[in-house]
Every structure is written in C-alpha cells, then in structure tokens.
Write a protein that holds these residues in place. Structure first.
Motif, PDB file in Angstrom:
ATOM      1  N   ARG B 245       0.839  -1.210   0.000  1.00 12.03           N
ATOM      2  CA  ARG B 245       0.000   0.000   0.000  1.00 12.03           C
ATOM      3  C   ARG B 245       0.870   1.254   0.000  1.00 12.03           C
ATOM      4  NH1 ARG B 245      -5.607  -0.627   3.184  1.00 12.03           N
ATOM      5  NH2 ARG B 245      -6.286  -2.524   2.133  1.00 12.03           N
ATOM      6  N   ALA B 246       1.958   1.181   0.775  1.00 10.66           N
ATOM      7  CA  ALA B 246       2.836   2.352   0.858  1.00 10.66           C
ATOM      8  C   ALA B 246       3.466   2.654  -0.496  1.00 10.66           C
ATOM      9  CB  ALA B 246       3.911   2.123   1.915  1.00 10.66           C
ATOM     10  N   ILE B 247       3.948   1.612  -1.222  1.00 14.28           N
ATOM     11  CA  ILE B 247       4.557   1.920  -2.518  1.00 14.28           C
ATOM     12  C   ILE B 247       3.498   2.299  -3.542  1.00 14.28           C
ATOM     13  CG2 ILE B 247       6.739   0.653  -2.239  1.00 14.28           C
ATOM     14  CD1 ILE B 247       5.564  -1.629  -3.846  1.00 14.28           C
ATOM     15  N   TRP B 248       2.281   1.819  -3.345  1.00 15.64           N
ATOM     16  CA  TRP B 248       1.194   2.246  -4.244  1.00 15.64           C
ATOM     17  C   TRP B 248       0.985   3.754  -4.099  1.00 15.64           C
ATOM     18  CZ3 TRP B 248      -3.667   4.534  -4.032  1.00 15.64           C
ATOM     19  CH2 TRP B 248      -4.484   4.325  -5.157  1.00 15.64           C
ATOM     20  N   ARG B 249       0.987   4.197  -2.828  1.00 12.09           N
ATOM     21  CA  ARG B 249       0.797   5.637  -2.591  1.00 12.09           C
ATOM     22  C   ARG B 249       2.007   6.459  -3.021  1.00 12.09           C
ATOM     23  NH1 ARG B 249      -3.819   6.151  -0.169  1.00 12.09           N
ATOM     24  NH2 ARG B 249      -4.546   4.544   1.257  1.00 12.09           N
ATOM     25  N   ALA B 250       3.144   5.770  -3.165  1.00 11.72           N
ATOM     26  CA  ALA B 250       4.350   6.497  -3.590  1.00 11.72           C
ATOM     27  C   ALA B 250       4.367   6.723  -5.097  1.00 11.72           C
ATOM     28  CB  ALA B 250       5.605   5.721  -3.165  1.00 11.72           C
ATOM     29  N   PRO B 252       3.488   8.279  -8.654  1.00 15.28           N
ATOM     30  CA  PRO B 252       3.166   9.677  -8.959  1.00 15.28           C
ATOM     31  C   PRO B 252       1.663   9.938  -9.076  1.00 15.28           C
ATOM     32  CG  PRO B 252       4.963   8.918 -10.336  1.00 15.28           C
ATOM     33  CD  PRO B 252       4.500   7.733  -9.551  1.00 15.28           C
ATOM     34  N   GLU B 253       0.921   9.021  -9.736  1.00 20.45           N
ATOM     35  CA  GLU B 253      -0.503   9.297  -9.938  1.00 20.45           C
ATOM     36  C   GLU B 253      -1.325   9.073  -8.674  1.00 20.45           C
ATOM     37  OE1 GLU B 253       1.361   7.029 -11.344  1.00 20.45           O
ATOM     38  OE2 GLU B 253       0.250   5.319 -12.141  1.00 20.45           O
ATOM     39  N   HIS B 254      -0.714   8.538  -7.631  1.00 20.20           N
ATOM     40  CA  HIS B 254      -1.448   8.341  -6.374  1.00 20.20           C
ATOM     41  C   HIS B 254      -0.945   9.261  -5.272  1.00 20.20           C
ATOM     42  CE1 HIS B 254      -1.915   4.111  -8.234  1.00 20.20           C
ATOM     43  NE2 HIS B 254      -2.942   4.887  -8.602  1.00 20.20           N
ATOM     44  N   GLY B 255      -0.322  10.347  -5.644  1.00 22.16           N
ATOM     45  CA  GLY B 255       0.012  11.356  -4.648  1.00 22.16           C
ATOM     46  C   GLY B 255       1.496  11.479  -4.330  1.00 22.16           C
ATOM     47  N   PHE B 256       2.330  10.523  -4.825  1.00 21.79           N
ATOM     48  CA  PHE B 256       3.773  10.684  -4.677  1.00 21.79           C
ATOM     49  C   PHE B 256       4.231  10.707  -3.213  1.00 21.79           C
ATOM     50  CE2 PHE B 256       6.646  12.549  -8.225  1.00 21.79           C
ATOM     51  CZ  PHE B 256       7.541  11.521  -8.023  1.00 21.79           C
TER      52      PHE B 256
END
Lengths: 330, 313
Positions: B245-250, B252-256
């Motif tokens: 989940r953390a790398i998903w949020r990292a 660019p299109e999910h907030g970087f």
C-alpha cells in the motif's frame, strides 16, 4: 594515420629524454664510485713501481684528471656522432663488445622471455579458474615462495643440484672450455644456457602468474561471464573463450614489461654462471670503472626495455577492438 | 494451467568471513514463494538490495560459490536441481540481463550469441533472432562498445530467442529508458509471453511492472511479502500488505507519498516482520513472531499478521 605518427613521434622524444636521463644518472653514479680505476685495474704494487710519467699517462687513459662535466659532454658528443667510444678494459669499440655479448645473451633472454611468459599465463589462468581450490593454492604458494627468493641464491642452488651433484649440466660459461670456436656445437650452447635460463624463468613466472591470476579472477566475476554462464556456456568455454580473451590484453603489457626484469635478473644470474653475456659484462664494466662501456650498456639496455614497452603499446592498439576500431572511425 | 516455474520456500544464504576467521551465514533471500505460468508475466518488484537478482541466479543455478540455496524449485512440474538447470539454461530457461556490461567487450556480437558454435543452423537462428528485433547482419560483426544503448538491449533480448525459451527471466531490462523506449521493450515481453513463454520480470519500477504484468510479487528485504494480480493495484483497498500500500501511494498518480525509512540490511534482523520498523500498524507480536508465513488472503498471498491495514505515512 596522422595520430599514429603523432603517437610515435611523442614516444621517440620521450625515449631520447629517457636515455639522456639514464646516461646522466649512470655517469653520476660512476663519479661517486669509491673505486679508484688505477688501483683496481693496474694494482697497488704495479703503480708503486712506475715512474710519475707512466702514472700520469695511465691517469689520462682512465680519464681521472679530466673534469667530470667535460668527460660526460665528450662522451655525449661522440654518441651523437654515432661513436659510443672504446672500452677501456677490452680495448675494443664499445659497440663491438656489446654486440658480441648481446649475441651470447639474446638467445638466453629470448628463451626465458617466451618460456616464462607462456608458463606464467597458463599458471595464472589455471590459478584464477580454480580459485581457492588446491591447484590455486599450489600455484600461489609456489609464486609467493619464488618471489621471496633471491635470484642469485636460486642460481647457486640449481648449480649445486644439477651441475655439482647430478652432473647433468656444465658448471659455467656459454661454451665448453678448451674447445676451438668452430668445434662448438649448437647442443653445447644449449646445454650451457639451460641452467641460467631455468633460473630466470622460475623467477619470471611467479610475477606473471600472480598478476594473471588477479585479472582472471576479475574476469570470472564480471557481468559478462555471469551472462555467459546463464546462457549455458560450459565452464571450459567460459575460461577459454572469455577468460583467455580478456586476460590476453593485460598479459601483453605484462609480457613486455617483464623485459626489464629479465635483463635486470640476467646481471646477477650470468655472474653466478660465469655466462659471458651482457649482464656479466655490465658487472665487469662497473667494477672496473670502464665508463664508456658501462654507459653504452645502460643506454642500450634502456633502449631495449623502452622498445619493449613501446611494442606493448602498439600491440594493444592492434589487439583491442575498442582502440583499433575507435581509431579507424576517426 | 500448469505453472512452468514454482518456487517454494526458497532461501539463499551467503557465507562471509568477518575479521578473517569468524564465519557468518547471511540470509539474503528468506522463504520466497512464487509461481509463473506459461504465457504469464510475473513481475517481481522490490527496491535495490532486496535480493532480486539472486533470485534469478538461483533459478539458473549460477549463484556464487560462497552461497547456498534451500527450498524447492520446480520447472514444468519437475524438481530443478543445479545439474538440471545447467542443462536447461540458455536453451529453455533464459536470462535477459540489464545492459551492455553483460556482453564480453572483446567479442563480436554474433560470435557471442552463437556461443562458439560453427553450426550453420545456429548461425541462421542467431541472425533470425537479431532480425526479429530489427538488427541487421552488420550488428553481428560489431563489438559491444559499438552498439547504442537501445541496440544493446535488443541484442540481449534477441539472445533469449535464439532457441525456443519456455521461461524467460528478465533482470531489470529497462533501467534508464524513457517511457516510450521502455514500453517498446515491454511490448516485446508481452509478445514472447503470448507465444507461450512464462516470464519472470524483475524490476524496481512498480509502475512499469503494472503496465505489462499479470501478477506482481512484492519483494522486501529478501522476502516475498505479497503476491497480487495486477488488477488488484487498481484500488489500494485490494492490496493486502502495508508495504505494498505504501509503494502504491508512492506512485506519482497516487500522490507521490514517499515511504519513510529504509529496508533492513540482510542479516541485521533476527526475528519478526522485516517491515515492522517502517510500519505504523506494527505491534509487539509483529516484532517477535519468528518468520511470519506467507498465506492465502483474498485471492492473493500476503506475509503479514494484520493484512489490509495501512501503514500511516
């Protein structure tokens, strides 16, 4: 082509400077030598029984009364006109003496050079390929042992074993004593050269093998060897096709750099075996204060060593596709 | 469909010597489990230093001499011991490495791909493979330093298809490429998978992995912590492990949002979840449980005691 010429030109200038430097250092060392040429070559007793005029003539012959700078410039002037001077001990032109001795040595040195180069490469590649296993330990142990052994001591040891105890080889000289020059056979010459050549090879191999081993290990740990293995190449294929190929370039440098070590080693070894080569005559000239001969020998051996390195550079350019094709595209 | 490659509980250890005599066994991959089916692209995503390349070397049987491997690898249903992978590598199991460094700098490309064979058939197959990726006969006569970066990468891909590979392991094949060039390379992989090969695509770039992969295995400090289908990444709620989940949020299109902290070095942690140090949802049990198992969870797999929790950032 143009940059090849530039390269050669630069190298030639560098060589001239090197030879000049070497001759100056040799000359200064000779000037600083504590040996008195008259006492060494004529002898204290003989000098005592001579008239002052005779002593003065001898002093003039050995150049004792000439100021050093003038002596050096005199020698340099002669060399620039193609005259290397006359040997004071042999009473022959320096080039003639060197030519004779070099002819004796060249066979010996060449044999050592080829033998130690090939054997060193093979041992180094084998040690690298078997890294950490017993062949590697054996080869490395041998190399370290030999590297820490003085050459002259090894020469005496071989002389003791093979000439004195076993009697397989003659004890010294390059031809049998008391035999007319035209009666000396080729086999005689070889028999006399074996032990000095062996001594020099045994020591020469160690250095080349250890360097080659290091390079081989680098190659075997490289990405391209990993990929070769991943593509199913056998270990033999990896060593022969990739290992040898990539080790061969540094081996060229190593092989030609070893010229200087072989010539240096020959000075001691020829002394032990009373082998009348260039190395031995260098010692004689040094101890006998034969300035023109010693200068001649140093300059010519330096030139040989320099030429060796130059050939290595040129071969590198021909053997390495990155240099060869890079230059061709310019 | 029968998986072409199954890895179960694979661990890779390195033996090191500290200060000369103290021997230390360093686990660099721990309890790794994943499988690849024919025609499928499975991406292994992890940061550098997480042991991804060693996974490839382990399958190919070319791990360095100071390492050893545990666990089971099955290829096409059969166990794959070192001798078997030695027979198969370069033929059915192929590696596509990162870049031009993996080509012998002193050997022409053609000679290298032919592996020393003078067989006319091999020659024909090699030039066909090169032609397939737009590389002419001239390329065969070139040395690696004469190739452009893109050509080198195509040569490496071509090297994989001189035979008929059933399993392709691509180890970071697209570093430093712009999006378009990378897309083209990944397109080649899709094509190879559609021809029936299973592809293990090792990368650190999750975004790129998602464009082409069917399945994604997330790698963290030498462990697979989650196996998810690429579709799961469309919504963060489908993801099981806090690190995923953390790398998903990292992205660019999910907030970087950056992931704070770093993964532990191999061997620096004895027990517990390796992500516990960076996870805000971690509890005492997370830190103390010895080797948390990888278990089935909502259609994928996860190695977490509290799957579905967020590591607050």
């Amino acid at each position: 082509m143009k940059h090849r010429l530039q390269f050669a030109g630069k190298k030639l200038i560098r060589m001239a400077l090197l030879l000049l430097g070497v001759s100056i250092v040799t000359f200064l060392l000779m000037c600083a030598s504590p040996l008195d040429p008259l006492q060494t070559n004529v002898g204290q007793v003989a000098l005592g029984s001579m008239s002052p005029e005779q002593v003065a003539r001898l002093e003039a012959y050995w150049g004792v009364d000439t100021p050093p700078v003038q002596r050096y410039l005199g020698w340099l002037g002669g060399v620039l006109h193609g005259d290397m001077g006359t040997s004071l001990l042999y009473r022959q032109p320096v080039l003639t003496v060197i030519g004779q001795r070099l002819a004796n040595s060249v066979f010996l040195l060449l044999a050592v050079w080829v033998f130690s180069g090939i054997l060193g490469l093979v041992l180094g590649v084998a040690a690298g390929a078997f890294r950490g296993k017993w062949p590697d330990r054996l080869i490395r142990g041998y190399c370290l042992l030999i590297s820490s052994t003085p050459t002259f001591w090894l020469a005496i040891l071989l002389l003791l074993i093979f000439s004195v105890w076993l009697g397989w080889f003659p004890i010294g000289l390059s031809v049998p004593a008391g035999v007319a020059a035209d009666a000396v056979t080729f086999v005689d010459r070889i028999r006399h050269a074996v032990l000095p050549a062996l001594t020099l090879s045994i020591t020469g191999v160690a250095n080349i093998a250890l360097h080659t081993r290091e390079k081989m290990i680098d190659v075997l740990e490289s990405d391209y060897v990993l990929f070769a293995r991943a593509r199913g190449e056998s270990e033999t294929s990896v060593i022969l096709r990739h290992g040898l190929r990539n080790v061969s370039l540094p081996a060229i440098t190593l092989q030609f750099a070893s010229v200087s070590e072989i010539i240096g080693g020959s000075v001691l070894v020829e002394q032990v075996f009373s082998y009348p080569g260039l190395g031995q005559v260098a010692v004689t000239a040094g101890l006998g204060s034969d300035l023109p001969l010693l200068l001649g020998i140093t300059v010519i051996t330096s030139a040989i060593v320099f030429a060796g390195n130059l050939i290595a550079d040129l071969l590198y350019g021909a053997a390495d596709p990155r240099i060869r094709r890079g230059a061709a595209r310019e | 469909m029968e998986p072409i490659l199954e890895i179960e509980h694979m661990s890779v250890y390195f033996t090191q010597y500290e200060r000369g005599i103290r021997r230390r066994v360093l686990p660099v991959i721990r309890d790794l489990t994943l499988s690849v089916e024919a025609g499928q692209i499975v991406a292994v995503v992890g940061a550098s230093g997480s042991g991804k390349s060693l996974l490839a070397h382990g399958i190919l049987g070319i791990l360095p001499y100071n390492s050893h491997m545990e666990g089971e690898i099955r290829y096409a249903g059969e166990p794959l011991p070192r001798e078997r992978s030695a027979e198969l590598r370069g033929k059915e199991i192929v590696l596509i490495p990162q870049g031009v460094n993996y080509l012998d700098p002193l050997m022409k490309v053609g000679a290298q791909l032919r592996k020393g064979s003078r067989d006319e058939k091999v020659r024909e197959r090699t030039s066909r493979a090169l032609r397939r990726y737009g590389l002419s006969e001239e390329t065969e006569e070139m040395y690696p330093f004469e190739l452009s970066g893109g050509m080198a990468r195509r040569v490496l891909i071509a090297s994989a298809v001189t035979g008929i590979p059933r399993l392709i392991i691509a180890d970071e094949p697209t570093p430093g490429l712009d999006v378009r060039a990378a897309k083209r390379i990944l397109g080649h992989f899709r094509e190879l998978a559609d021809e029936g090969a299973g592809i293990l695509f090792i990368t650190h770039d999750l975004e790129q992995a998602l464009t082409v992969a069917d399945q994604v295995a997330v790698f963290y400090a030498g462990e697979t912590i989650e196996v998810a289908s690429a579709a799961d990444f469309s919504d963060v709620e489908n993801l099981r492990h806090p690190f995923t989940r953390a790398i998903w949020r990292a992205m660019p299109e999910h907030g970087f949002h950056p992931v704070s902290g770093t993964q532990p070095y191999p061997g620096s942690r004895e027990t517990g979840c390796s992500f516990a140090g960076q996870c805000s949802a971690s509890t005492e049990t997370c830190r103390e449980t010895d080797l948390i198992p990888l278990r089935e969870c909502c259609g994928g797999m996860v190695r977490c005691l509290h799957p579905g929790k967020e590591a607050s950032l």
